[in-house]
Design an enzyme around this catalytic site. Structure first.
Site, short mmCIF file in Angstrom:
data_model
loop_
_atom_site.label_atom_id
_atom_site.label_comp_id
_atom_site.label_asym_id
_atom_site.label_seq_id
_atom_site.Cartn_x
_atom_site.Cartn_y
_atom_site.Cartn_z
N HIS A 44 2.18 -5.65 -2.15
CA HIS A 44 0.92 -6.20 -2.63
C HIS A 44 -0.28 -5.47 -2.02
O HIS A 44 -1.26 -5.20 -2.69
CB HIS A 44 0.87 -7.69 -2.29
CG HIS A 44 -0.13 -8.46 -3.06
ND1 HIS A 44 0.09 -8.86 -4.35
CD2 HIS A 44 -1.36 -8.89 -2.74
CE1 HIS A 44 -0.96 -9.52 -4.78
NE2 HIS A 44 -1.87 -9.55 -3.84
N HIS A 90 -2.93 -12.77 -10.52
CA HIS A 90 -2.67 -13.94 -9.66
C HIS A 90 -1.48 -14.69 -10.23
O HIS A 90 -1.55 -15.87 -10.51
CB HIS A 90 -3.93 -14.83 -9.56
CG HIS A 90 -4.45 -14.92 -8.18
ND1 HIS A 90 -5.04 -16.03 -7.66
CD2 HIS A 90 -4.45 -14.00 -7.18
CE1 HIS A 90 -5.39 -15.80 -6.40
NE2 HIS A 90 -5.05 -14.59 -6.09
#
Lengths: 731, 239
Positions: A44, A90
């Site tokens: 990430h 998200h």
């Protein structure tokens, strides 16, 4: 009882990475240091799996002022102005807590925009969900949409566009990709750099709490029954609103050396990245950080993902001014550290040093080169041909079924929940091929879109990736805008599976090729991997957010039919095919066959031609011929214009292929009868095939074959009812 | 004529400010919500948005902000007050207009164009419309479901305090044309004296040709016209 995992494994490091950490430090890392490496070396934060692939994207071009590597990309729009934009995912938070997950996605990407000195002027989103017959999916959809609305509307930034696609591969792993666009003057662009040793490091905004700790490690794992979700962060759009005003005021007056949002991995990533970009070091004292709860450890403070927090670097003499500005907006600010010259990332808790790591070691993670393998399904599914497929008897019914497919039906149940008009710039609202905004105080406008077809990408990732770029650009061309640059949201399954990494690689190759041929560089983006649930990956889902320029805002058009008697013309070579089509999926329950051909030279020509016709004022309507084929494209123009059309198709082939087969590089346009010759002539000169199909008028859509046989005859009100109600009726 | 736009934290005050400053070219000032800054203004506008985030009932906190307290005195003295969207909610919370709003009947935020029937064109805000005229404004709200009890409704009707009602394109005031469940399809109401007017739809979002609709411009022009006539008649301005 399961054996206790070592700390480094808990923190998401693998054995090789842990060894490397020891090598770098010349000792074993302590608990906090292990955590810092764990989060910063996670996919990430570090893109350790994807970095080599992302290098393939062209990132430079005549309009590019800032490419990837900063908080967001920047592109020139003339008059000393620039657009700043980025898409961010998200996905995992939205799967667990759809409202807050989506809301904080909107807030997070907006912070990436205003940290560049830009005022956010528009939001878009790209959503993927499972099928709506599942109550859990409906819960996710309504929560995500409410979250986007709840945050975006309060932010006062209009949500002007987006797209949604429903498919069973997203049943438990929805995708929420939020894009934000900001406007900035060239000389006001600020970067995320912690330059100038001796400068102060400060935080502004929310207090730091225990929420979202290790969120990015979580985001880099697959979802399973055992997934331990961290406390999902909650958004406070009012605070963000005030942060925007305060930070922009400081930036406009030149008081900010560098600024960054505390997004994934909070303090840790923002501070290390800022120091990494500037080649400096940094010292942070966690005891100086305003904390929301008692008893927070250095680990909690460094890894918290509390929302609405900014990290700023300012020169010491500006501390008082910064405090005054933040006070004015009632925003808390604290000096928490300083920039150093030694290249070391040092965390203190008061007098005690609790972590000490070279900055470069944190920000330059080891790169992984996962194995890749062509999946077994690829050759098998693409070899399919429609020879055995029965030709349907009643195409009216099929038209209705396709209009009712949530992938084609009106998305107004969704976008009517978004304030798409705030800021008074929205010229073309959601529901069009692209949103159009005027730029106040100038005669120009911009067009924005976000698009992607994951069915194509599953069946042929390379071509699907190229099509994602081509279609987004085509959306812009359909309103008359010239594409400037794109931001990519790359969503895939677990990259450690060779088939997944192959999909990823192929998609990037396809996108890069299209970007190069179309001269549309990538200026920012986001990668989201491990989108799987119960071991099943999502379809490979690249989404492309793209911005274009309209030099004259008066010269835009939309996809609605305007007046009766206009001539309907198809620009582009019409070679529809049933493979990978929505028709095949909805009516025959099959997802296979070859993805429509894409010739990028033809694509460029047809888009250039469409833009020229719009700029010359020759056409009034333009619409991309996309999912659902020609019949759906015509139906959409009819429904939105509340006007019928009569067409005769001068083509041969199966009826279902002609009507519902899908094709690339085709744009449906309409013009006044007196302009027809000019349109055909322009198309010819630009090397674009064009075909007159019929006329607008009446209250029916009537489509005939070349022998006058009626293929479709349907009242537009009937179509509208089905198309408008399909998604809303699920709620 | 001097306008003031109140800027509560979370308001979209810049939009209304832009209308006066750029579209109409009139003097306008931004009034901070924590200050009592209304002196010398000829018309005060409470804009749309989400004052103080509206995490509580819409308009609840703004209803007790210092500027709103001063607004009550200002209105009492006959000053012109226009509340748009959230601004309307603030006026209801502050008791400057009768009634209240609840969440929209379908519980969703709604942003789209609606049709309105002009029921009262005798206000400083509506003189440029004809009575019974059908106009289109956009709405953008989650809590616009206007409520008033039967007695209150009768009083509103009797005193012509219902200014706009949601209707169909043809002007029928029927439930199908009601976007939020409001009693009597009410979209906007005024005070008994007619100097305070609040409405859920957004006239400031439809004042320019490029945005596709100029029906809202006439509301602002009404105010300027009304003011101009008063000046000619020699009526002493407020403040």
């Amino acid at each position: 009882m399961a054996e206790q995992k070592p700390v480094w494994m808990e923190m998401g490091l693998n054995a090789d990475e842990y060894k490397k950490v020891i090598e770098i430090l010349g000792r074993k890392p302590n608990y906090l240091e292990t955590a810092l490496f764990g989060v910063l070396w996670s996919e990430h934060c570090s893109y350790k799996n994807s970095r080599p692939l992302l290098k393939k994207f062209p990132t430079e071009g005549k309009y590019v002022l800032q490419g990837p590597g900063e908080n967001a990309g920047v592109v020139d729009i003339g008059d000393g102005q620039a657009l700043v934009f980025k898409v961010e995912s998200h996905n995992h938070p939205s799967a667990i807590e759809p409202y807050e997950g989506a809301a904080t996605g909107v807030g997070g990407v907006a912070r990436d925009i205003f940290t560049m000195g830009a005022r956010p002027i528009a939001s878009l989103n790209s959503l993927r969900f499972g099928t709506l017959d599942d109550p859990h999916v409906r819960h996710l959809l309504s929560g995500v949409v409410a979250g986007i609305a709840g945050y975006g509307n309060r932010l006062g930034t209009p949500t002007v566009g987006g797209e949604i696609f429903f498919h069973s591969s997203y049943q438990e792993n929805p995708l929420v990709n939020a894009m934000c666009v900001g406007l900035v003057d060239h000389d006001r662009i600020v970067r995320g750099q912690a330059a100038g040793p001796g400068n102060l490091v400060l935080t502004a905004g929310a207090k730091t709490g225990k929420d979202g700790i290790q969120g990015c490690t979580f985001a880099s794992e697959e979802l399973s029954e055992e997934t331990e979700a961290p406390d999902i962060q909650r958004g406070d759009p009012l605070l963000e609103n005030l942060l925007i005003e305060a930070c922009l005021e400081l930036m406009e007056n030149g008081y900010v050396v560098g600024i960054q949002d505390m997004g994934a991995a909070g303090f840790t990533s923002s501070s290390a990245e800022m120091a990494g970009r500037a080649g400096t070091g940094m010292e942070i004292d966690v005891s100086l950080v305003p904390q929301r709860e008692e008893g927070m450890t250095p680990y909690d403070v460094m890894l918290s993902e509390s929302q609405e927090r900014m990290l700023l670097v300012i020169e010491p003499q500006h501390e008082k001014t910064a405090k005054e500005v933040f006070d004015k907006y009632n925003v808390e600010m604290a000096v928490v550290g300083r920039v150093t010259a030694d290249g070391i990332y040092r965390v203190r808790e008061g007098e005690e040093i609790v972590a000490e790591i070279p900055v470069q070691a944190l920000t330059e993670s080891p790169v992984q080169h996962p194995e890749q393998r062509e999946p077994e399904y690829y050759q098998r599914l693409r070899a399919w041909t429609p020879d055995e497929l029965p030709v349907p008897e009643n195409c009216d019914d099929i038209l209705e079924r396709l209009l009712a497919s949530p992938n084609i039906a009106s998305k107004e149940w969704v976008y009517n929940q978004y304030d798409h008009m705030a800021m008074l710039n929205t010229v073309v609202s959601p529901g069009a091929d692209a949103a159009v905004l005027r730029i106040k105080g100038t005669g120009k406008g911009i067009a924005l879109t976000i698009d992607g077809n994951s069915r194509y990408c599953y069946l042929d990732p390379r071509r699907g990736g190229a099509i994602a770029v081509a279609e987004a650009a085509r959306n812009l061309s359909c309103v008359g805008a010239e594409p400037l640059a794109l931001t990519d949201g790359l969503n895939f399954g677990n990259p450690e599976k060779p088939e997944i990494f192959w999909q990823f690689h192929q998609v990037v190759e396809g996108m890069s090729e299209a970007c190069r041929k179309m001269e549309i560089p990538v200026i920012s983006g986001n990668v989201s991997l491990n989108n799987e649930s119960k071991g099943e990956p999502i379809n490979p889902t690249p989404v492309v957010g793209m911005a274009g320029i309209l030099p004259d805002i008066e010269k835009y058009i939309t996809s609605t039919f305007k007046v009766p008697g206009d001539e309907i013309i198809l620009l582009g070579k019409f070679s529809p095919q049933l493979g990978a089509s929505e028709y095949l999926a909805i009516v025959h329950g099959m997802e296979q066959g070859a993805v429509p051909d894409l010739n990028l030279d033809d694509e460029n020509k047809v888009q250039l031609c469409c833009r020229k016709l719009i700029r010359d004022g020759k056409i009034k309507t333009a619409h991309d011929c996309a999912e659902g084929g020609l019949a759906i494209a015509v139906a959409e123009c009819c429904i939105s214009g509340k006007m019928g059309a009569t067409l005769q198709l001068p083509f041969t082939g199966r009826e279902d292929t002609l009507l519902f087969g899908e094709v690339q590089s085709c744009i449906l346009v309409a013009c006044a009868p007196r302009e027809v010759d000019g349109v055909l002539q322009t198309a010819k000169e630009m090397g674009v095939v064009s075909t007159v199909l019929g006329r607008t008028g009446g209250l029916h859509i009537l489509i005939k074959d070349q022998n006058e046989g009626i293929l479709i005859n349907k009242h537009i009100e009937e179509m509208e009812k089905v198309w408008r109600g399909s998604i809303a009726d699920h709620f | 004529m001097k306008f003031g736009v109140v800027n509560y934290p979370g308001s979209n005050a810049a939009d209304c400010y832009y209308i006066f400053d750029r579209v109409l070219g009139h003097p306008v000032s931004m009034i901070m919500s924590e200050e009592r800054g209304l002196d010398g203004l000829d018309c005060v506008v409470l804009p749309g948005g989400f004052s103080y985030g509206d995490y509580l009932r819409a308009g609840a906190l703004a209803g007790i902000a210092p500027v709103t307290e001063q607004l009550a005195e200002y209105a009492e003295q006959g000053g012109l007050v226009l509340g748009i969207g959230n601004g309307f909610q603030v006026l209801l919370e502050a008791g400057l207009l009768p009634g209240a709003v609840r969440r929209n009947k379908n519980l969703l935020f709604r942003c789209h164009d609606v049709f309105l029937r002009v029921d009262n064109n005798a206000l400083p805000f509506t003189g440029n419309y004809s009575k019974g005229e059908i106009i289109s404004f956009p709405i953008a709200h989650g809590q616009g479901n206007y409520y008033i009890d039967e007695q209150g409704l009768a009083q509103l009707e009797q005193k012509s305090q219902i200014v706009f009602r949601y209707c169909t394109a043809e002007g029928q005031v029927i439930p199908a044309a009601n976007p939020n469940g409001s009693v009597g399809n009410i979209a906007g109401v005024c005070s008994e004296q007619g100097n305070v007017f609040g409405l859920m739809p957004h006239p400031e979002r439809c004042t320019e040709e490029i945005l596709g609709n100029t029906a809202g411009l006439r509301l602002f022009l009404s105010i300027l016209d009304w003011w101009g006539i008063r000046q000619q008649e020699g009526v002493v301005a407020h403040g």
